[in-house]
Write a protein that holds these residues in place. Structure first.
Motif, PDB file in Angstrom:
ATOM      1  N   VAL A 110       2.895  26.058 -13.698  1.00 13.81           N
ATOM      2  CA  VAL A 110       3.645  27.079 -12.750  1.00 13.81           C
ATOM      3  C   VAL A 110       3.132  28.631 -13.078  1.00 13.81           C
ATOM      4  CG1 VAL A 110       5.590  27.798 -11.451  1.00 13.81           C
ATOM      5  CG2 VAL A 110       5.391  25.409 -12.333  1.00 13.81           C
ATOM      6  N   ALA A 111       2.636  29.260 -12.191  1.00 12.22           N
ATOM      7  CA  ALA A 111       2.336  30.612 -12.459  1.00 12.22           C
ATOM      8  C   ALA A 111       3.645  31.504 -12.321  1.00 12.22           C
ATOM      9  CB  ALA A 111       1.255  31.160 -11.616  1.00 12.22           C
ATOM     10  N   PRO A 112       3.897  32.295 -13.120  1.00 12.18           N
ATOM     11  CA  PRO A 112       5.339  33.430 -12.952  1.00 12.18           C
ATOM     12  C   PRO A 112       4.979  34.161 -11.804  1.00 12.18           C
ATOM     13  CG  PRO A 112       3.824  34.044 -14.706  1.00 12.18           C
ATOM     14  CD  PRO A 112       3.143  32.840 -14.344  1.00 12.18           C
ATOM     15  N   LEU A 113       6.297  34.115 -11.178  1.00 12.97           N
ATOM     16  CA  LEU A 113       6.414  35.011  -9.748  1.00 12.97           C
ATOM     17  C   LEU A 113       7.253  36.290  -9.952  1.00 12.97           C
ATOM     18  CD1 LEU A 113       5.769  35.030  -6.710  1.00 12.97           C
ATOM     19  CD2 LEU A 113       7.954  33.973  -6.306  1.00 12.97           C
ATOM     20  N   SER A 114       6.749  37.328 -10.347  1.00 13.14           N
ATOM     21  CA  SER A 114       7.660  38.422 -10.682  1.00 13.14           C
ATOM     22  C   SER A 114       8.094  39.235  -9.504  1.00 13.14           C
ATOM     23  CB  SER A 114       6.653  39.281 -11.523  1.00 13.14           C
ATOM     24  OG  SER A 114       5.732  40.006 -10.882  1.00 13.14           O
ATOM     25  N   HIS A 115       7.538  39.087  -8.239  1.00 11.09           N
ATOM     26  CA  HIS A 115       8.166  39.764  -6.907  1.00 11.09           C
ATOM     27  C   HIS A 115       7.844  38.900  -5.918  1.00 11.09           C
ATOM     28  CE1 HIS A 115       8.426  43.319  -4.689  1.00 11.09           C
ATOM     29  NE2 HIS A 115       8.904  43.830  -5.496  1.00 11.09           N
TER      30      HIS A 115
END
Lengths: 100, 476
Positions: free
Chosen positions: A51-56
């Motif tokens: 899972v890729a991080p979601l910062s926004h």
């Protein structure tokens, strides 16, 4: 997950955040932060490997505008709100020669 | 003030009532009862009456002052107002009068609305009960022994008490919707980026969003329409065309697909039985009105709480670094700047703010970043995926807003984690940036208001107001 947050960790973090804690506060915050971080370990149940991080929430990009002079905040009004100002600048106590 | 914002604006625009008379009635109501409720940090009576006179002068001159002409409004005290104290209910902003207005403040004024004061909040919007205010708690107008919810408790209470028909709050993890539910009013968190954050004192910048409180869905929609839209002063402001949501209210729900979120209607998640009963009643009402209602699972949503209480404090620890005694607010004198900054922050911030700053600093610190903050951001992505999957099958989702009705003051202040659990149903919308609102739907077994939450995909505000209007209508 890392080991439970210690009194020394909290003391270190307070120093980084420019906060002074009494012994009682140090005790209480160590307990409370420990409980909050422990609750957060529930995410261990999830498979996050791919899972890729979601910062926004939005696909944020730099927003540019033309560099044209326009209205800005009034300097005197802004400096008038500072605890201390002098010669059009914010005034602070001594900086040189102190411990970082 | 029992009249709606729209009826007041209608009366003012037609000349039937003066704006001064309407604003004076609001100020009188505040003077009569805010002593026991404490919704307001500041009441700006003189400014409000002067602004009302300007509206009346424009009407006398044959001009149209706007769709909210003469409507008294209250602003959460973390929205900047030029020349009027903006405290965030914190000692650290003592003496600060902002040199500019927030964009929402300018837009409300442009629509003819009149600010009567600034409302109490949990310090820097961190809390779920408005008990974390440096100026003392706000009380729930329905029962003074209960909290109004938080962090926008003052704005919710001001509408519930009938002081004003409209107010603004900010919602980072439920801070508009949860107090709206506990106070029995409508509260809306728009899509992230729909309403400009310029002039909102930042708590967690990727989660914060400003929105309205109102006694009716139509008033909330009218207020949203007045404040929404692109703003060059907020680089995260959305440029997509704006739909007037007020036009959507009468469309009904026939054929709409409504998903009831399984994870948020589970007693094991701490949702009280009476709150669940009202949520089911709302689902039944939508089904009776022609919607298709089914249960839907959003599995990752329940992990929102854990992700949120790492992401929000991480962003807060960075945002609140600016309060250092140099440029605004409090300064505690000391021989050197570093000592002055430490002394100022130690004296100026309350316990919950310090707790979150330290939690965020820890989550971002070397050696812990991947384990806490990095992992939380991955959970955030999973939650978005699960919501996107749900919206392939459903137009809107339904859940309780808050797990319980309003609780008694002092019952959760000693245990931060218990307090945080109030936000379990509201947090996911902030993490994914989607809009959500709370609409009152009857009362619990204690006679106190229950709110149900309607959630939708990005930019679905019209749809949410449409569903909320149907729910409101089903109670009439």
């Amino acid at each position: 997950m890392p080991a439970r947050i210690s009194r020394d960790d909290v003391s270190h973090v307070a120093r980084l955040a420019l906060l002074e804690l009494t012994d009682d506060e140090l005790e209480r915050y160590t307990e409370q932060l420990g409980a909050i971080l422990e609750h957060a370990t529930d995410v261990e149940a999830l498979d996050l490997a791919d899972v890729a991080p979601l910062s926004h929430p939005l696909p944020v990009q730099n927003v540019f505008r033309d560099d044209e002079p326009g209205d800005a905040l009034d300097r005197e009004e802004v400096l008038g709100q500072a605890p201390a100002a002098e010669s059009g600048r914010f005034r602070v106590p001594a900086i040189l020669g102190e411990e970082p | 003030m029992t009249a709606t914002a729209l009826s007041l604006a209608g009366a003012v625009r037609s000349g039937e009532r003066s704006a001064r008379e309407v604003v004076q009635a609001s100020l009188d109501a505040i003077a009569a009862r805010d002593g026991e409720i404490h919704a307001f940090n500041t009441v700006t009576a003189e400014r409000a009456l002067a602004a009302a006179d300007r509206v009346d002068a424009r009407i006398a001159a044959g001009e149209d002052p706007g769709p909210l002409a003469g409507v008294p409004v209250a602003l959460k005290d973390n929205l900047c107002t030029r020349g009027v104290a903006t405290t965030c209910s914190s000692k650290i902003l003592d003496g600060w009068d902002p040199p500019y207005d927030a964009t929402v403040v300018s837009r409300l004024a442009g629509a003819g609305a009149i600010v009567v004061g600034k409302t109490n909040l949990d310090e820097f919007a961190m809390g779920s009960s408005t008990e974390n205010s440096a100026f003392g708690p706000t009380r729930n107008p329905h029962d003074l022994t209960r909290v109004p919810g938080g962090s926008s408790g003052g704005s919710a209470a001001a509408v519930a008490a009938g002081f004003v028909p409209l107010s603004l709050g900010s919602d980072t993890g439920g801070s508009i919707r949860q107090p709206a539910a506990l106070c029995g009013v409508v509260g809306v968190k728009p899509t992230y980026g729909r309403v400009s954050r310029y002039g909102l004192v930042a708590f967690a910048s990727s989660l914060d969003q400003i929105g309205p409180f109102a006694a009716t869905v139509a008033d909330a929609a009218a207020c949203y329409d007045a404040i929404a839209g692109w703003d060059r002063l907020d680089s995260t402001s959305i440029t997509d065309p704006l739909e007037r949501t007020s036009a959507a209210l009468g469309r009904g729900v026939t054929g709409l697909r409504v998903g009831v979120v399984a994870e948020m209607t589970d007693e094991r998640m701490g949702i009280a039985p009476d709150v669940l009963a009202r949520t089911r009643a709302a689902a039944d009402a939508l089904a009776s009105a022609g919607a298709t209602v089914e249960e839907v699972s959003v599995p990752a949503a329940i992990y929102g709480l854990s992700a949120y209480y790492l992401i929000a404090p991480a962003e807060a620890s960075s945002n609140l670094a600016r309060f250092d005694g140099v440029r605004f607010g409090l300064r505690v004198d000391a021989p050197t700047t570093a000592e002055m900054q430490r002394a100022t922050r130690t004296a100026g911030f309350g316990p919950e703010v310090k707790r979150r700053i330290m939690l965020g600093t820890y989550a971002l610190s070397a050696g812990y970043y991947d384990a806490y903050y990095g992992k939380a951001l991955k959970v955030r992505r999973l939650i978005l995926r699960d919501f996107e999957a749900a919206y392939e099958r459903f137009d809107v989702l339904l859940s309780p807003t808050s797990p319980t009705t309003a609780f008694e003051l002092g019952t959760k202040t000693n245990d931060p984690l218990t307090m945080y659990l109030n936000d379990v149903c509201t947090i996911p919308s902030n993490l994914v940036g989607h809009p959500a609102l709370s609409v009152p739907y009857g009362t619990g077994s204690d006679g106190l208001p229950v709110g149900v939450q309607v959630m939708g995909p990005a930019l679905s505000e019209s749809l949410l107001f449409q569903v909320a209007a149907a729910l409101e209508g089903s109670l009439a």
